[in-house]
Write a protein that holds these residues in place. Sequence first.
Motif, PDB file in Angstrom:
ATOM      1  N   LEU B  73     -25.871   7.942  -9.197  1.00  0.00           N
ATOM      2  CA  LEU B  73     -26.454   8.806  -8.160  1.00  0.00           C
ATOM      3  C   LEU B  73     -25.511   9.953  -7.815  1.00  0.00           C
ATOM      4  N   LEU B  74     -24.222   9.628  -7.680  1.00  0.00           N
ATOM      5  CA  LEU B  74     -23.258  10.690  -7.374  1.00  0.00           C
ATOM      6  C   LEU B  74     -23.196  11.704  -8.506  1.00  0.00           C
ATOM      7  N   GLY B  75     -23.156  11.186  -9.741  1.00  0.00           N
ATOM      8  CA  GLY B  75     -23.095  12.084 -10.895  1.00  0.00           C
ATOM      9  C   GLY B  75     -24.286  13.033 -10.906  1.00  0.00           C
ATOM     10  N   VAL B 278     -20.621  23.613 -15.353  1.00  0.00           N
ATOM     11  CA  VAL B 278     -22.004  23.159 -15.206  1.00  0.00           C
ATOM     12  C   VAL B 278     -22.852  24.303 -14.646  1.00  0.00           C
ATOM     13  N   GLY B 279     -22.265  24.996 -13.656  1.00  0.00           N
ATOM     14  CA  GLY B 279     -22.996  26.042 -12.956  1.00  0.00           C
ATOM     15  C   GLY B 279     -23.286  27.256 -13.812  1.00  0.00           C
ATOM     16  N   LEU B 309     -24.850  16.297 -16.461  1.00  0.00           N
ATOM     17  CA  LEU B 309     -23.663  15.621 -15.944  1.00  0.00           C
ATOM     18  C   LEU B 309     -23.727  14.117 -16.223  1.00  0.00           C
ATOM     19  N   LEU B 310     -24.925  13.562 -16.152  1.00  0.00           N
ATOM     20  CA  LEU B 310     -25.066  12.143 -16.501  1.00  0.00           C
ATOM     21  C   LEU B 310     -24.699  11.921 -17.969  1.00  0.00           C
ATOM     22  N   LEU B 311     -25.163  12.830 -18.830  1.00  0.00           N
ATOM     23  CA  LEU B 311     -24.826  12.728 -20.249  1.00  0.00           C
ATOM     24  C   LEU B 311     -23.320  12.812 -20.446  1.00  0.00           C
ATOM     25  N   GLY B 328     -14.342  16.149 -15.991  1.00  0.00           N
ATOM     26  CA  GLY B 328     -14.028  17.576 -16.001  1.00  0.00           C
ATOM     27  C   GLY B 328     -13.568  18.044 -17.371  1.00  0.00           C
ATOM     28  N   ILE B 329     -12.897  17.131 -18.113  1.00  0.00           N
ATOM     29  CA  ILE B 329     -12.428  17.489 -19.452  1.00  0.00           C
ATOM     30  C   ILE B 329     -13.617  17.660 -20.389  1.00  0.00           C
ATOM     31  N   VAL B 330     -14.607  16.793 -20.235  1.00  0.00           N
ATOM     32  CA  VAL B 330     -15.785  16.873 -21.106  1.00  0.00           C
ATOM     33  C   VAL B 330     -16.545  18.177 -20.847  1.00  0.00           C
ATOM     34  N   THR B 331     -16.791  18.476 -19.559  1.00  0.00           N
ATOM     35  CA  THR B 331     -17.578  19.683 -19.271  1.00  0.00           C
ATOM     36  C   THR B 331     -16.823  20.937 -19.692  1.00  0.00           C
ATOM     37  N   ALA B 332     -15.488  20.919 -19.547  1.00  0.00           N
ATOM     38  CA  ALA B 332     -14.708  22.098 -19.942  1.00  0.00           C
ATOM     39  C   ALA B 332     -14.711  22.256 -21.451  1.00  0.00           C
ATOM     40  N   ALA B 333     -14.614  21.132 -22.169  1.00  0.00           N
ATOM     41  CA  ALA B 333     -14.571  21.201 -23.630  1.00  0.00           C
ATOM     42  C   ALA B 333     -15.867  21.784 -24.177  1.00  0.00           C
TER      43      ALA B 333
END
Lengths: 268, 352
Positions: B73-75, B278-279, B309-311, B328-333
């Motif tokens: 839910l938070l994610g 993400v944004g 983000l869930l993925l 954060g590392i995943v989204t940045a990569a």
Amino acid sequence: MLEIHDASVHIGARAILKSVSVRMPPGRLTVVAGPNGAGKSTLLKVMTGELRPHEGSVRFDDRALEEFQPHELAARRAVLPQASQLAFPFTVLEVVRLGLECRPGVSKALRFSAPSAALARVDLAGFGARHYQELSGGEQQRVHLARVLCQIGEPVTAGRPQYLFLDEPTSSLDIRHQIETLEIARRFAREGGGVLAILHDLNLAAAFADHLIVMHEGEVAAQGTPRDVISDDLMQHVFGLPLRVGRLPDGDLPFILPQSLEGFPARA
Amino acid sequence: MPIAEGDRSRKAAFAIAWLAVALGALAVASLGVGASKMPLGDVITVLLAGPNAKHLPAGDVLIVWQIRMPRMLLGALIGASLATAGVVLQGLFRNPLADPGLVGVSSGAALGAVTMIVLGPGLFAGAFRLFEMFALPVAAFAGGLIATILLYAIATRRGRTSVATMLLAGIALGAFAAAGSGLLIYVASEQQLREITFWSLGALSGASWIKLTVSGPIMLLVLLAAPVLGRGLNAIVLGEAEAFHLGINVQRLKHLAIFLVAGATGAAVAVSGVIGFVGIVVPHLLRFAIGADHRALLPASALLGATLLLLADMFARTIVAPAELPIGIVTAAVGAPFFLGMLLRRRGIVDL
Ligand SMILES: Nc1ncnc2c1ncn2[C@@H]1O[C@H](COP(=O)(O)OP(=O)(O)OP(=O)(O)O)[C@@H](O)[C@H]1O
Ligand SMILES: [Mg+2]
């Protein structure tokens, strides 16, 4: 009726508008002309409420303009700015429909028909699905005109005249679309609306204006019918041009043929 | 009613419906993913039995209801909030390169959060300890708000925003906030240091029902309020003066937009540290698919942001199992090369 009385605007120490008084009655196509930097766009901003004059007053239907809420103004008048930008990939239809978005109580049927009707009026029928960014400069300008027409609806709505403010609506247009655009503006005025258009082309102004206001260095240099206002004197004093104003045989309509200044005596 | 040519609203409505379905499916599926895998059928059984089921293995109930559910839910809320903040910020600045992580809003929120972690215990003694928990998102919100207001004041002149100034001002603000955080870390105690490090890795691993009750409502509120901005953001795309001519109360719109951006970013950062890109990725993808109308873009971005983000979190939890990667590392990569690609394609626009 929209009128400004003794309006002054300064930026820093510089006066951009100096005690300007102008009336814009419905039923009339008012044209504002004058050199670059004369204060035409500033005058328009004051009249549309975008800019509050530092001195003087602006009254709209006998109420102070600053008392109007933005949405109240948007229901009564539409504004075509001198330049528009668009950062995101909207289709032409979506841009035109922006004009409708802030109009309350727009029926589904009107939401469907008004944008295409407005596009057809500016000779862009069938352009709805095109991307705005991919249009030519003149086509983009006509898209915004369609948006403005969409916003304002009929010249007289609910018994009250509507107003159009057009800042150089013809600047990117070919001669046919210049004429058609001013034809739209004039018809709007004939049908009871009020129009104020800023134009650089004095010939167009002469052909279409009911009332011509010439601005010069933040002041109204002359106003009246184009016949009375456009003169050799005006060309010399306001534009610094030693050109002769011609007169068309039918009705004395003034015209100016731009020509090289070589061979004219040097200016004093 | 026929559709006018160039009208993409029906297409957008379909896309939103599909995104909602996809998010729902992924949300359930994500409950089965992690250090101990659980077949989808078991997940659904546990879900249907409720959090207090006695007839099922206690471990399964605990994992699904107490560990993975609040995290999921938070994610989802964080993803939705960050994507929404991105859309609003981009609309406000009239350019698609604005992202709370890139232009310093997240750093401002992070500075607020770090300040609270370090100085908070001195402020909230004894009975007031309860407030300390709520103080973290509030401090992050305040930090994000200050950063957004500063950014807006710096990058916008006469109702027009310069892309270059905005990006550069964002760098400066980010660096300044980072310096502030660094300074605080320097004076932090051993225990606070651990707390900061854990938090700043941008991980969802500390998710709990308590964190959800603290930050969740703020994010939910922002998500519910954001669609109100749709019409105004559409108009402001033409410029602030044009938006006024179109009947928008521009000042109010800007205030609400800045408030929502700070709220969404602050709440997200308070829970999970800085999660970037993400944004920027989400709205950009959606503009291609459904167009730029903010009334559709806002809900669609919230849904796609939550999904992505869930993925990313599922990936972060499984790729180095039994350990996990900070999200954060995943989204940045993924996001950084994407952003670079956008920048290269728009080079002309970013030119000074
Ligand atoms: N925000 C501003 N700050 C400083 N100067 C301004 C500002 N707005 C307008 N001016 C100045 O005021 C003068 C009048 O500007 P305005 O835009 O009204 O001219 P204009 O008559 O519309 O000219 P053009 O024909 O080029 O459109 C110009 O000299 C311009 O430089
Ligand atoms: Mg002008």
